[in-house]
Design a protein around this motif. Structure first.
Motif, PDB file in Angstrom:
ATOM      1  N   SER A  31       3.227   6.625  33.410  1.00  0.00           N
ATOM      2  CA  SER A  31       2.965   7.279  34.695  1.00  0.00           C
ATOM      3  C   SER A  31       2.554   8.745  34.591  1.00  0.00           C
ATOM      4  O   SER A  31       2.030   9.313  35.548  1.00  0.00           O
ATOM      5  N   VAL A  32       2.801   9.367  33.441  1.00  0.00           N
ATOM      6  CA  VAL A  32       2.539  10.797  33.298  1.00  0.00           C
ATOM      7  C   VAL A  32       1.192  11.012  32.609  1.00  0.00           C
ATOM      8  O   VAL A  32       1.000  10.623  31.451  1.00  0.00           O
ATOM      9  N   LEU A  33       0.244  11.605  33.337  1.00  0.00           N
ATOM     10  CA  LEU A  33      -1.069  11.933  32.789  1.00  0.00           C
ATOM     11  C   LEU A  33      -1.103  13.428  32.523  1.00  0.00           C
ATOM     12  O   LEU A  33      -0.764  14.231  33.400  1.00  0.00           O
ATOM     13  N   MET A  34      -1.484  13.812  31.327  1.00  0.00           N
ATOM     14  CA  MET A  34      -1.398  15.218  30.938  1.00  0.00           C
ATOM     15  C   MET A  34      -2.490  15.579  29.946  1.00  0.00           C
ATOM     16  O   MET A  34      -3.145  14.708  29.378  1.00  0.00           O
ATOM     17  N   PHE A  35      -2.683  16.885  29.764  1.00  0.00           N
ATOM     18  CA  PHE A  35      -3.573  17.348  28.711  1.00  0.00           C
ATOM     19  C   PHE A  35      -2.818  18.296  27.791  1.00  0.00           C
ATOM     20  O   PHE A  35      -1.920  19.022  28.227  1.00  0.00           O
ATOM     21  N   ARG A  36      -3.162  18.231  26.517  1.00  0.00           N
ATOM     22  CA  ARG A  36      -2.571  19.137  25.538  1.00  0.00           C
ATOM     23  C   ARG A  36      -3.170  20.520  25.755  1.00  0.00           C
ATOM     24  O   ARG A  36      -4.394  20.680  25.797  1.00  0.00           O
ATOM     25  N   VAL A  37      -2.332  21.518  25.925  1.00  0.00           N
ATOM     26  CA  VAL A  37      -2.794  22.841  26.339  1.00  0.00           C
ATOM     27  C   VAL A  37      -3.732  23.473  25.308  1.00  0.00           C
ATOM     28  O   VAL A  37      -4.701  24.138  25.673  1.00  0.00           O
ATOM     29  N   LYS A  38      -3.491  23.243  24.034  1.00  0.00           N
ATOM     30  CA  LYS A  38      -4.266  23.950  23.011  1.00  0.00           C
ATOM     31  C   LYS A  38      -5.717  23.518  22.948  1.00  0.00           C
ATOM     32  O   LYS A  38      -6.578  24.290  22.517  1.00  0.00           O
ATOM     33  N   ASP A  39      -6.027  22.275  23.385  1.00  0.00           N
ATOM     34  CA  ASP A  39      -7.410  21.820  23.261  1.00  0.00           C
ATOM     35  C   ASP A  39      -7.888  20.937  24.416  1.00  0.00           C
ATOM     36  O   ASP A  39      -9.001  20.427  24.389  1.00  0.00           O
ATOM     37  N   MET A  40      -7.058  20.745  25.443  1.00  0.00           N
ATOM     38  CA  MET A  40      -7.394  19.970  26.638  1.00  0.00           C
ATOM     39  C   MET A  40      -7.562  18.468  26.377  1.00  0.00           C
ATOM     40  O   MET A  40      -8.092  17.749  27.228  1.00  0.00           O
ATOM     41  N   GLU A  41      -7.109  17.953  25.241  1.00  0.00           N
ATOM     42  CA  GLU A  41      -7.187  16.516  25.003  1.00  0.00           C
ATOM     43  C   GLU A  41      -6.175  15.805  25.902  1.00  0.00           C
ATOM     44  O   GLU A  41      -5.044  16.253  26.058  1.00  0.00           O
ATOM     45  N   LYS A  54       9.868  25.399  31.073  1.00  0.00           N
ATOM     46  CA  LYS A  54       9.488  26.399  32.073  1.00  0.00           C
ATOM     47  C   LYS A  54       9.056  27.674  31.360  1.00  0.00           C
ATOM     48  O   LYS A  54       9.850  28.315  30.671  1.00  0.00           O
ATOM     49  N   PRO A  55       7.784  28.064  31.483  1.00  0.00           N
ATOM     50  CA  PRO A  55       7.295  29.261  30.775  1.00  0.00           C
ATOM     51  C   PRO A  55       7.964  30.526  31.280  1.00  0.00           C
ATOM     52  O   PRO A  55       8.343  30.631  32.446  1.00  0.00           O
ATOM     53  N   LYS A  56       8.079  31.498  30.364  1.00  0.00           N
ATOM     54  CA  LYS A  56       8.726  32.752  30.729  1.00  0.00           C
ATOM     55  C   LYS A  56       8.046  33.932  30.019  1.00  0.00           C
ATOM     56  O   LYS A  56       7.172  33.754  29.166  1.00  0.00           O
ATOM     57  N   HIS A  57       8.479  35.125  30.394  1.00  0.00           N
ATOM     58  CA  HIS A  57       7.949  36.370  29.851  1.00  0.00           C
ATOM     59  C   HIS A  57       8.025  36.380  28.319  1.00  0.00           C
ATOM     60  O   HIS A  57       9.031  35.996  27.730  1.00  0.00           O
ATOM     61  N   LEU A  58       6.923  36.781  27.686  1.00  0.00           N
ATOM     62  CA  LEU A  58       6.760  36.892  26.237  1.00  0.00           C
ATOM     63  C   LEU A  58       6.641  35.544  25.524  1.00  0.00           C
ATOM     64  O   LEU A  58       6.726  35.494  24.300  1.00  0.00           O
ATOM     65  N   ASP A  59       6.438  34.481  26.273  1.00  0.00           N
ATOM     66  CA  ASP A  59       6.063  33.223  25.628  1.00  0.00           C
ATOM     67  C   ASP A  59       4.615  33.341  25.152  1.00  0.00           C
ATOM     68  O   ASP A  59       3.774  33.942  25.825  1.00  0.00           O
ATOM     69  N   SER A  60       4.342  32.739  24.013  1.00  0.00           N
ATOM     70  CA  SER A  60       2.993  32.759  23.442  1.00  0.00           C
ATOM     71  C   SER A  60       2.504  31.326  23.303  1.00  0.00           C
ATOM     72  O   SER A  60       3.240  30.451  22.840  1.00  0.00           O
ATOM     73  N   LEU A  61       1.273  31.084  23.727  1.00  0.00           N
ATOM     74  CA  LEU A  61       0.712  29.737  23.661  1.00  0.00           C
ATOM     75  C   LEU A  61      -0.770  29.791  23.327  1.00  0.00           C
ATOM     76  O   LEU A  61      -1.402  30.840  23.423  1.00  0.00           O
ATOM     77  N   LEU A  63      -4.443  28.285  24.351  1.00  0.00           N
ATOM     78  CA  LEU A  63      -5.218  27.615  25.385  1.00  0.00           C
ATOM     79  C   LEU A  63      -6.656  27.516  24.906  1.00  0.00           C
ATOM     80  O   LEU A  63      -7.297  28.526  24.650  1.00  0.00           O
ATOM     81  N   MET A  64      -7.145  26.301  24.751  1.00  0.00           N
ATOM     82  CA  MET A  64      -8.497  26.062  24.243  1.00  0.00           C
ATOM     83  C   MET A  64      -8.738  26.817  22.936  1.00  0.00           C
ATOM     84  O   MET A  64      -9.787  27.427  22.719  1.00  0.00           O
ATOM     85  N   GLY A  65      -7.714  26.802  22.079  1.00  0.00           N
ATOM     86  CA  GLY A  65      -7.848  27.406  20.761  1.00  0.00           C
ATOM     87  C   GLY A  65      -7.596  28.894  20.697  1.00  0.00           C
ATOM     88  O   GLY A  65      -7.556  29.478  19.611  1.00  0.00           O
ATOM     89  N   THR A  66      -7.419  29.549  21.840  1.00  0.00           N
ATOM     90  CA  THR A  66      -7.203  30.997  21.885  1.00  0.00           C
ATOM     91  C   THR A  66      -5.737  31.297  22.172  1.00  0.00           C
ATOM     92  O   THR A  66      -5.136  30.699  23.064  1.00  0.00           O
ATOM     93  N   ARG A  67      -5.177  32.213  21.420  1.00  0.00           N
ATOM     94  CA  ARG A  67      -3.768  32.574  21.563  1.00  0.00           C
ATOM     95  C   ARG A  67      -3.594  33.627  22.673  1.00  0.00           C
ATOM     96  O   ARG A  67      -4.344  34.594  22.767  1.00  0.00           O
ATOM     97  N   TYR A  68      -2.607  33.409  23.533  1.00  0.00           N
ATOM     98  CA  TYR A  68      -2.254  34.362  24.590  1.00  0.00           C
ATOM     99  C   TYR A  68      -0.743  34.554  24.613  1.00  0.00           C
ATOM    100  O   TYR A  68       0.011  33.667  24.205  1.00  0.00           O
TER     101      TYR A  68
END
Length: 226
Positions: A31-41, A54-61, A63-68
């Motif tokens: 039932s859960v449809l999702m995309f992987r954040v790092k590459d949108m697969e 739940k994301p919070k301050h100073l979390d690093s991830l 997105l589409m191969g770019t680090r934020y």
């Protein structure tokens, strides 16, 4: 934390990697449809196969191969990106939980995005490019379980995605023939083969690497958004 009820927009871990839920179909087996954040697969899963985050301050991830790094203590800038974690849209705005948006302009501490949403400062984290000192990498639930080969691939992911996006043409793309100065439009795509209006057929990779054809413009330009 396991979820009893998954909802659209939530960040979840699936197979140790960070994903975002884009749809929930309660009656479906997965039932859960999702995309992987790092590459949108895109992936499908059962609710009991994902773990809420739940994301919070100073979390690093990534997105589409770019680090934020997510920051609540810096101001947004035009051209930068935000992550909306506490959505409270007005009736004229259209955004939801954990949406990535590009900033068009800044009004005090609030922003207007390129999708013409007005987002208040209390609703979002600023996505600062790079990995800030003291940040917490949330790309994986347990990074110690990730093979070194995978981490090396992640380091090169941005360039790989950039080339993949550049290689993949769309119907309506117009190319210049450097041999004779003529132009031709992509009129058909079948799997990884494109047909140009001139009648020539080339694979995505052959067209991208060709010394004879050069991309000019598209009749269907993308938005440039995530």
């Amino acid at each position: 934390m396991k979820l009893l009820q998954v909802r659209k927009g939530q960040f979840v871990y699936f197979k140790n990697e960070l994903h975002k839920v884009y749809s929930v179909k309660p009656l479906a087996k997965k039932s859960v449809l999702m995309f992987r954040v790092k590459d949108m697969e895109q992936f499908e899963a059962k609710a009991d196969e994902v773990t809420y985050y739940k994301p919070k301050h100073l979390d690093s991830l990534m997105l589409m191969g770019t680090r934020y790094t997510l920051r609540e203590d810096v101001g947004a800038e035009a051209g930068g990106f935000i992550l909306i974690t506490k959505p409270d849209p007005d009736y004229t705005d259209h955004y939801g939980l954990n949406e990535f948006e590009k900033v068009e302009s800044v009004e005090g501490k609030d922003v207007i995005t390129t999708r013409q949403n007005t987002v208040k400062s209390k609703e979002f984290y600023v996505m600062v490019p790079g990995e800030e000192p003291g940040s917490n990498d949330i790309s994986y639930f347990d990074k110690s379980q990730v093979p070194s080969e995978q981490l090396e691939q992640d380091a090169n992911l941005e360039e790989q995605l950039r080339e993949a996006n550049a290689i993949k043409p769309s119907i309506g793309d117009v190319y210049l023939n450097l041999d004779n100065g003529s132009t031709a439009m992509v009129v058909a795509i079948e799997q990884d083969v494109v047909t140009l209006g001139s009648g020539e057929k080339l694979t995505f990779h052959a067209l991208y690497k060709s010394d004879s054809w050069n991309f000019l413009y598209s009749l269907n330009p993308g938005s440039g958004e995530f």
